[in-house]
Design a protein around this motif. Sequence first.
Motif, PDB file in Angstrom:
ATOM      1  N   VAL A  85       0.835  -1.206   0.000  1.00  0.00           N
ATOM      2  CA  VAL A  85       0.000   0.000   0.000  1.00  0.00           C
ATOM      3  C   VAL A  85       0.865   1.250   0.000  1.00  0.00           C
ATOM      4  N   LEU A  86       1.927   1.258   0.806  1.00  0.00           N
ATOM      5  CA  LEU A  86       2.812   2.425   0.910  1.00  0.00           C
ATOM      6  C   LEU A  86       3.928   2.404  -0.121  1.00  0.00           C
ATOM      7  N   ASP A  87       3.949   1.388  -0.986  1.00  0.00           N
ATOM      8  CA  ASP A  87       4.957   1.250  -2.039  1.00  0.00           C
ATOM      9  C   ASP A  87       6.371   1.208  -1.466  1.00  0.00           C
ATOM     10  N   LEU A  88       6.534   0.448  -0.380  1.00  0.00           N
ATOM     11  CA  LEU A  88       7.850   0.264   0.237  1.00  0.00           C
ATOM     12  C   LEU A  88       8.513  -0.972  -0.362  1.00  0.00           C
ATOM     13  N   ARG A 101      -4.916   8.070  -3.116  1.00  0.00           N
ATOM     14  CA  ARG A 101      -5.068   7.048  -4.156  1.00  0.00           C
ATOM     15  C   ARG A 101      -6.141   6.032  -3.763  1.00  0.00           C
ATOM     16  N   ILE A 102      -6.117   5.605  -2.507  1.00  0.00           N
ATOM     17  CA  ILE A 102      -7.095   4.616  -2.042  1.00  0.00           C
ATOM     18  C   ILE A 102      -8.489   5.224  -2.004  1.00  0.00           C
ATOM     19  N   TRP A 103      -8.596   6.489  -1.595  1.00  0.00           N
ATOM     20  CA  TRP A 103      -9.882   7.177  -1.630  1.00  0.00           C
ATOM     21  C   TRP A 103     -10.425   7.205  -3.061  1.00  0.00           C
ATOM     22  N   SER A 104      -9.576   7.514  -4.016  1.00  0.00           N
ATOM     23  CA  SER A 104     -10.015   7.578  -5.423  1.00  0.00           C
ATOM     24  C   SER A 104     -10.496   6.216  -5.912  1.00  0.00           C
ATOM     25  N   ILE A 105      -9.780   5.154  -5.546  1.00  0.00           N
ATOM     26  CA  ILE A 105     -10.194   3.800  -5.943  1.00  0.00           C
ATOM     27  C   ILE A 105     -11.553   3.467  -5.336  1.00  0.00           C
ATOM     28  N   SER A 106     -11.734   3.814  -4.064  1.00  0.00           N
ATOM     29  CA  SER A 106     -13.002   3.500  -3.385  1.00  0.00           C
ATOM     30  C   SER A 106     -14.165   4.233  -4.031  1.00  0.00           C
ATOM     31  N   GLN A 107     -13.925   5.476  -4.451  1.00  0.00           N
ATOM     32  CA  GLN A 107     -14.989   6.252  -5.093  1.00  0.00           C
ATOM     33  C   GLN A 107     -15.267   5.756  -6.504  1.00  0.00           C
ATOM     34  N   LYS A 123       4.629  12.378   5.823  1.00  0.00           N
ATOM     35  CA  LYS A 123       3.359  13.005   5.423  1.00  0.00           C
ATOM     36  C   LYS A 123       3.117  12.841   3.925  1.00  0.00           C
ATOM     37  N   ALA A 124       4.144  13.047   3.123  1.00  0.00           N
ATOM     38  CA  ALA A 124       4.001  12.915   1.672  1.00  0.00           C
ATOM     39  C   ALA A 124       3.543  11.505   1.299  1.00  0.00           C
ATOM     40  N   LYS A 125       4.149  10.502   1.936  1.00  0.00           N
ATOM     41  CA  LYS A 125       3.787   9.107   1.665  1.00  0.00           C
ATOM     42  C   LYS A 125       2.360   8.811   2.089  1.00  0.00           C
ATOM     43  N   MET A 126       2.015   9.158   3.339  1.00  0.00           N
ATOM     44  CA  MET A 126       0.702   8.822   3.880  1.00  0.00           C
ATOM     45  C   MET A 126      -0.413   9.528   3.110  1.00  0.00           C
ATOM     46  N   VAL A 127      -0.227  10.795   2.809  1.00  0.00           N
ATOM     47  CA  VAL A 127      -1.268  11.556   2.106  1.00  0.00           C
ATOM     48  C   VAL A 127      -1.433  11.046   0.672  1.00  0.00           C
ATOM     49  N   GLU A 128      -0.318  10.793  -0.003  1.00  0.00           N
ATOM     50  CA  GLU A 128      -0.388  10.312  -1.387  1.00  0.00           C
ATOM     51  C   GLU A 128      -1.162   9.004  -1.482  1.00  0.00           C
ATOM     52  N   GLU A 129      -0.843   8.041  -0.609  1.00  0.00           N
ATOM     53  CA  GLU A 129      -1.506   6.745  -0.698  1.00  0.00           C
ATOM     54  C   GLU A 129      -2.943   6.807  -0.187  1.00  0.00           C
ATOM     55  N   THR A 130      -3.216   7.672   0.783  1.00  0.00           N
ATOM     56  CA  THR A 130      -4.597   7.859   1.237  1.00  0.00           C
ATOM     57  C   THR A 130      -5.459   8.382   0.094  1.00  0.00           C
ATOM     58  N   GLU A 161       7.237   7.723  17.387  1.00  0.00           N
ATOM     59  CA  GLU A 161       5.910   8.330  17.244  1.00  0.00           C
ATOM     60  C   GLU A 161       5.304   8.094  15.862  1.00  0.00           C
ATOM     61  N   ALA A 162       5.995   7.335  15.006  1.00  0.00           N
ATOM     62  CA  ALA A 162       5.628   7.270  13.586  1.00  0.00           C
ATOM     63  C   ALA A 162       4.251   6.677  13.325  1.00  0.00           C
ATOM     64  N   THR A 163       3.866   5.640  14.062  1.00  0.00           N
ATOM     65  CA  THR A 163       2.552   5.036  13.829  1.00  0.00           C
ATOM     66  C   THR A 163       1.449   6.052  14.085  1.00  0.00           C
ATOM     67  N   ALA A 164       1.581   6.775  15.201  1.00  0.00           N
ATOM     68  CA  ALA A 164       0.583   7.790  15.539  1.00  0.00           C
ATOM     69  C   ALA A 164       0.622   8.964  14.562  1.00  0.00           C
ATOM     70  N   THR A 165       1.816   9.404  14.209  1.00  0.00           N
ATOM     71  CA  THR A 165       1.948  10.537  13.299  1.00  0.00           C
ATOM     72  C   THR A 165       1.349  10.208  11.935  1.00  0.00           C
ATOM     73  N   GLY A 166       1.642   9.010  11.433  1.00  0.00           N
ATOM     74  CA  GLY A 166       1.077   8.587  10.158  1.00  0.00           C
ATOM     75  C   GLY A 166      -0.440   8.509  10.216  1.00  0.00           C
ATOM     76  N   ALA A 167      -0.977   7.969  11.309  1.00  0.00           N
ATOM     77  CA  ALA A 167      -2.433   7.876  11.477  1.00  0.00           C
ATOM     78  C   ALA A 167      -3.059   9.266  11.507  1.00  0.00           C
ATOM     79  N   PHE A 168      -2.384  10.207  12.148  1.00  0.00           N
ATOM     80  CA  PHE A 168      -2.878  11.587  12.206  1.00  0.00           C
ATOM     81  C   PHE A 168      -2.976  12.178  10.798  1.00  0.00           C
ATOM     82  N   PHE A 169      -1.973  11.936   9.966  1.00  0.00           N
ATOM     83  CA  PHE A 169      -1.996  12.452   8.592  1.00  0.00           C
ATOM     84  C   PHE A 169      -3.163  11.846   7.803  1.00  0.00           C
ATOM     85  N   VAL A 170      -3.463  10.570   8.047  1.00  0.00           N
ATOM     86  CA  VAL A 170      -4.592   9.928   7.364  1.00  0.00           C
ATOM     87  C   VAL A 170      -5.908  10.569   7.810  1.00  0.00           C
TER      88      VAL A 170
END
Length: 429
Positions: free
Chosen positions: A95-98, A388-394, A379-386, A186-195
């Motif tokens: 999902v995160l293209d890692l 993309r997934i939002w667009s697929i869902s719509q 933030k760039a990673k989390m927002v970009e993939e969020t 803090e990365a898990t929480a920070t990433g979740a916050f960006f989502v």
Amino acid sequence: MSDSLFADASKRLEKALKYVSISEDAIARLKYPKASLTVSIPVRMDDGSLQIFQGYRVRYDNTRGPAKGGVRYHPKVSLDEVQSLAFWMTFKCAVLDLPFGGGKGGITLNPKELSKLELERLSRGYIDAIADFIGPDVDILAPDVYTNSMIMGWMMDQYCIIRRHISLAVVTGKPLSIGGSVGREEATATGAFFVIESIMPKFKRLPNETTVAVQGFGNAGAVLAELLSQAGYKVVAISDSQGGIYAKKGLNIPSIRQYKASSKGIKAVYCEGSVCNIVEHEVLTNQELLALDVDILIPAALENQITEENVYDVKAKYIFEVANGPITSAADNILAARGIYVVPDILVNAGGVTVSYFEWLQNRSGLYWKLEEVNQRLKAKMVEETERIWSISQELDISMRTAAYVHALNRLGESLDAGGTRDYYINSI
């Protein structure tokens, strides 16, 4: 096997397969883990007795790169759980293209019953047992439930002792002084916050008009609760393994974190310096927290918290899964039918593995980034993939969870098919 966690997790894959065009070969390979290891770890206890602990490590898939995943210490750790977590990690990294596959490990125990010296012997013993199964180009470890940077440091050090060379990149989530990355804890929480910040405006929800309940006040839940509070959200309830607290007017999260750090408990307090005053609040159970009438519910504890038994009690309008697998597949279907919007774990909690990737990169390059750069990249990673997934869902009119799996399957399928498929070999004859 039908009632196993892994069987339930696999149902999400089956639903997403309806919306992708990948080979039968790729589908077949994703239904089974690449390798599983079960080990016994003998530990000399402080009183001189010997105890044997059961440990596990699973590499689910390594098509896109070395396996990557945490190690958890918990009484309920089992091979089924570890395999499920490695499965989720496979899709999370895609999902995160890692450039990673999915792995996971764990030891069955209650870490609160061991001294620090016993925990160190156990952690080093685990590495002794799995050293041939891991490596910076094979399978990379990280912290998870009831493991932390110090334990990761012990594990990395033990691996280096066995290999007789320095190998910082075999473990992420280490102390900063021995190759850790700023922002990882803090990365898990920070990433979740960006989502959350990316999703909520789509529903025209303003922070100061949005109430939040957080189940799980560990590293991820506590940090996320504070980030949301700072952004203007009204965090009205939090809980840990012992229970929770609720205050309709909102909680002062920094003071509660300070209180928990000093007392190991949760109480609604307001602290100024060393003085803490008790604030009016209600005590509630974890199940009662899940049933609160709030806008956002954040399960940040363990898996299978919302099931068919309690799903109709849930009143929240939006659920962001910070824990791995907190909602069963059956409950997921019921939530969707009730119009409750769920943003899945393989997206929401992916900040941890993303900054683990950043740490791995920094270890291998010898160049270390400042916190601002880490968070900007995250933030760039989390927002970009969020997005993309939002667009697929719509576009496909499917849930965010199914859209996330579709997104991951497209990337995984392409990588798996790169090695050749049935059609390739038949057509080349």
